[in-house]
Design an enzyme around this catalytic site. Structure first.
Site, short mmCIF file in Angstrom:
data_model
loop_
_atom_site.label_atom_id
_atom_site.label_comp_id
_atom_site.label_asym_id
_atom_site.label_seq_id
_atom_site.Cartn_x
_atom_site.Cartn_y
_atom_site.Cartn_z
N SER A 55 43.28 48.31 46.46
CA SER A 55 42.00 48.71 45.87
C SER A 55 42.14 49.02 44.40
CB SER A 55 41.40 49.90 46.62
OG SER A 55 42.38 50.83 46.94
N HIS A 102 39.51 42.88 49.47
CA HIS A 102 39.38 44.34 49.48
C HIS A 102 38.37 44.76 50.54
CE1 HIS A 102 38.14 48.30 47.43
NE2 HIS A 102 39.23 48.49 48.13
N GLU A 140 35.38 42.61 49.05
CA GLU A 140 35.45 42.09 47.68
C GLU A 140 36.57 41.05 47.65
OE1 GLU A 140 33.93 45.72 44.85
OE2 GLU A 140 35.87 45.94 45.77
N ASN A 160 34.16 50.15 43.03
CA ASN A 160 34.77 51.35 42.45
C ASN A 160 34.51 51.45 40.95
OD1 ASN A 160 35.63 52.05 44.93
ND2 ASN A 160 37.79 51.61 44.62
#
Ligand SMILES: NC(=O)c1ccc[n+]([C@@H]2O[C@H](COP(=O)([O-])OP(=O)(O)OC[C@H]3O[C@@H](n4cnc5c(N)ncnc54)[C@H](O)[C@@H]3O)[C@@H](O)[C@H]2O)c1
Length: 592
Positions: free
Chosen positions: A427, A448, A460, A498
């Protein structure tokens, strides 16, 4: 005794003003709505009629209630028609000179004790108030979009707003069924101060071709449970309104992250300002419609077509939460799946975790017993990496440390057959560093997954400068086969979710640190005002403050934006061992 506002003026009947007029009239208030000319009055009327008709169609309002509501709204292009109102709310464009001009005229027109409310979302309420001649009776009344539906309001007081004015307006907000939070006059108040930086960042991502509009929006919807993605939200807010808001916030905060992305300016100049005109980041069926129609930027099936690699067997390396979740995803989708851990015992324990998770689904009646047995029969535990030799795809979910992952990728390069796709579920680490540890960087890609992997829809798919397009197509197809929603993005810290989420969470911590608002008020503003699944502090405590700090540090060290520097309060809490729910205390206390 709070003032009884039986007649309220609303000036400007655009996106917000028309909604504010509707919510007032719906709650028994007589409304006088004013627009700049007759054509604009007609537009305002049509908006209110259409919105209330939608409420009737959706069984939120009866037809007679709608008729009553509409009779309580009188519209005019003459500002003096609000002269006998006890409160007038301006919902004019977010331009200082436009608002000041009208507020000054209102001061001359209204009784000396009437209140002036402003819907300004980034302009200073104090600055607006000083030009009116009655600064003590000027107050920010921040409804949220769409005003008839959003149950939250920010009531903004300046240093001179009289306390009884605040009290009266809070009482009105409650009468309208809103949850009001009173805050001081600061750029963007609570919600927009936290929201606009995030929206601006999403525009920058699109502008730099980091990801498509669909993928940026899907990432936030499926990765964070947001009701809509940032670009769709900008279309709803109005790009002109967001641009002016950001510009004002930048002038006041000096934070480069508030400086409007050039693309936003270009789109406003081109008249592509969102749903209200039928075109913004997306194209809509008609002005005011929420139905998106295809346009030149809609991804075509052709773009996705091309050769793909056959994948029937999958290997997953790791035995933690993510690894076992990913094993469950693939086994459920019909793939023979090998789970590799450091020892035979650990591999067996990983398979047992999958079994436990499936048992829970059986006990809840979501999975039949024989289906569970079939899924488990597809899972083979192995204590040696050599078992991966024939896998078509290997996904690693081991410790989040570069040297450990690089050692694994070098070994996979030795073990795996030619043409196998090698994926990392990192991540925060650069996928290209894993790829570089192999002699076949074209076969390496990021997948991800989100926690818990069997439930969270988003994946992702991270492509590096070396990833073979065939590998990308293969993984995108695989995600769909396993009923996931894949989004593609480049190999940058934080990927999409994120990178958009953590700077916003960090901003919330800075806001708390500055004593601008309480944890509860900030959480309410974002949860209720912006319809997010949880407020920033609740979320930080769930994610873990140590994990959040590490992600923010990674983002800051890659992008070096000064506004992304981890908030000192976050660092101090981590140092103190207050890591969130897992330690019983983070921003909130969970000990009792
Ligand atoms: N759009 C949002 O999501 C949102 C959310 C919260 C707050 N706000 C704030 O609400 C305010 C209004 O935003 P909006 O989205 O409704 O803008 P909008 O552009 O949709 O509407 C503004 C309206 O004001 C009218 N107008 C302009 N000059 C006028 C005048 N002299 N007299 C009467 N009417 C006049 C325009 O014709 C237009 O209909 C802004 O301050 C904005 O920052 C917007």
């Amino acid at each position: 005794m709070a003032r009884d506002f039986s007649k309220v003026g609303v000036v400007g009947l655009g996106t917000m003003g028309s909604g504010i007029a509707e919510v007032l009239a719906r709650n028994g208030v007589q409304v006088v709505g004013v627009e700049k000319d007759e054509a604009a009055v007609q537009r305002g009327q049509a908006t209110i009629e259409a919105s209330t008709q939608r409420a009737v169609d959706g069984l939120k309002l009866t037809a007679p209630e709608r008729t009553d509501l509409l009779t309580r709204i009188a519209l005019s292009s003459d500002l003096s028609s609000v002269a006998d109102c006890q409160l007038v709310i301006e919902a004019l464009p977010e331009k200082l000179e436009v608002k000041v001009d009208v507020l000054r005229q209102l001061h001359d027109l209204l009784a000396h004790d009437a209140i002036l409310g402003t819907q300004a979302s980034a302009l200073s309420v104090t600055e607006l108030s000083v030009g009116t001649g009655r600064p003590q009776q000027v107050i920010g009344m921040q409804f949220f979009n769409p005003a008839p539906i959003q149950p939250f309001m920010e009531i903004v007081r300046t240093v001179v707003t009289e306390p009884d004015v605040v009290e009266d307006v809070v009482a009105l907000a409650e009468r309208l069924g809103k949850e009001p939070v009173v805050c001081d006059d600061s750029p963007g108040f609570i919600a927009n101060a936290l929201l606009f930086g995030y929206l601006n960042h999403a525009v920058t991502m699109l502008e730099t071709k980091y990801a498509t509009r669909e993928d940026i929006d899907a990432a936030m919807v499926y990765g964070c449970g947001y009701p809509m993605g940032p670009l769709a939200l900008l279309d709803l807010i109005g790009l002109d309104i967001a641009y002016e808001g950001l510009e004002t916030m930048y002038q006041r905060s000096g934070d480069r992250l508030h400086s409007p992305a050039p693309l936003l300016k270009h789109m406003v100049s081109a008249g592509l300002i969102g749903r209200k005109v039928g075109a913004g980041f997306y194209t809509y069926e008609a002005p005011g419609s929420s139905t998106v129609v295809a346009d030149v930027n809609t991804p075509s099936d052709e773009a996705a077509s091309g050769s793909v690699r056959d994948v029937s067997s999958v290997g997953v390396v790791g035995s933690g939460t993510m690894a076992t979740g990913i094993v469950e995803v693939f086994a459920k989708a019909g793939f023979d799946t090998i789970v590799v851990a450091r020892t035979d015992e650990k591999a067996a324990a990983a398979k047992a975790k999958v079994a436990k998770s499936l048992d829970r689904a059986v006990s809840k009646g979501r999975l039949a017993e024989d289906a569970r047995d079939e899924i488990l029969a597809r899972v083979t535990p192995a204590g040696s990496r050599e078992a991966l030799a024939d896998c078509d795809l290997v996904v690693e979910a081991i410790a989040e440390e570069l040297s450990i992952k690089q050692e694994l990728f070098a070994d996979l390069d030795r073990i795996c057959k030619p043409g196998a796709v090698l994926a990392t579920t990192t991540s925060s680490l650069p996928v290209i560093q894993c790829a570089a540890a192999t002699s076949r960087p074209g076969d390496v890609i990021g997948m991800h997954f989100f926690n818990p992997a069997p439930i969270m829809k988003l994946v992702e798919v991270v492509t590096t400068v070396s990833t073979d397009p065939e590998v990308t197509r293969t993984v995108l197809g695989l995600c769909r086969t396993t009923k996931k929603i894949p989004v593609t993005c480049s190999d940058r810290a934080g990927f999409i979710v994120n990178a958009l989420l953590f700077p916003y969470l960090n901003d919330a911590v800075s806001m708390l640190e500055a004593h601008y608002a309480t944890i509860e008020d900030i959480d309410t503003a974002m949860k209720v005002g912006c319809s997010l699944p949880m407020g920033p502090f609740t979320l930080l405590d769930v994610v873990g403050l140590d994990v959040s700090l590490a992600i923010q540090q990674t983002l800051y060290s890659q992008f070096r934006a000064s506004g992304w520097k981890p908030a000192p309060l976050l660092e101090h809490l981590v140092t103190a061992g207050y890591l969130g729910r897992k330690t019983g205390r983070g921003f909130k206390d969970y000990s009792s």
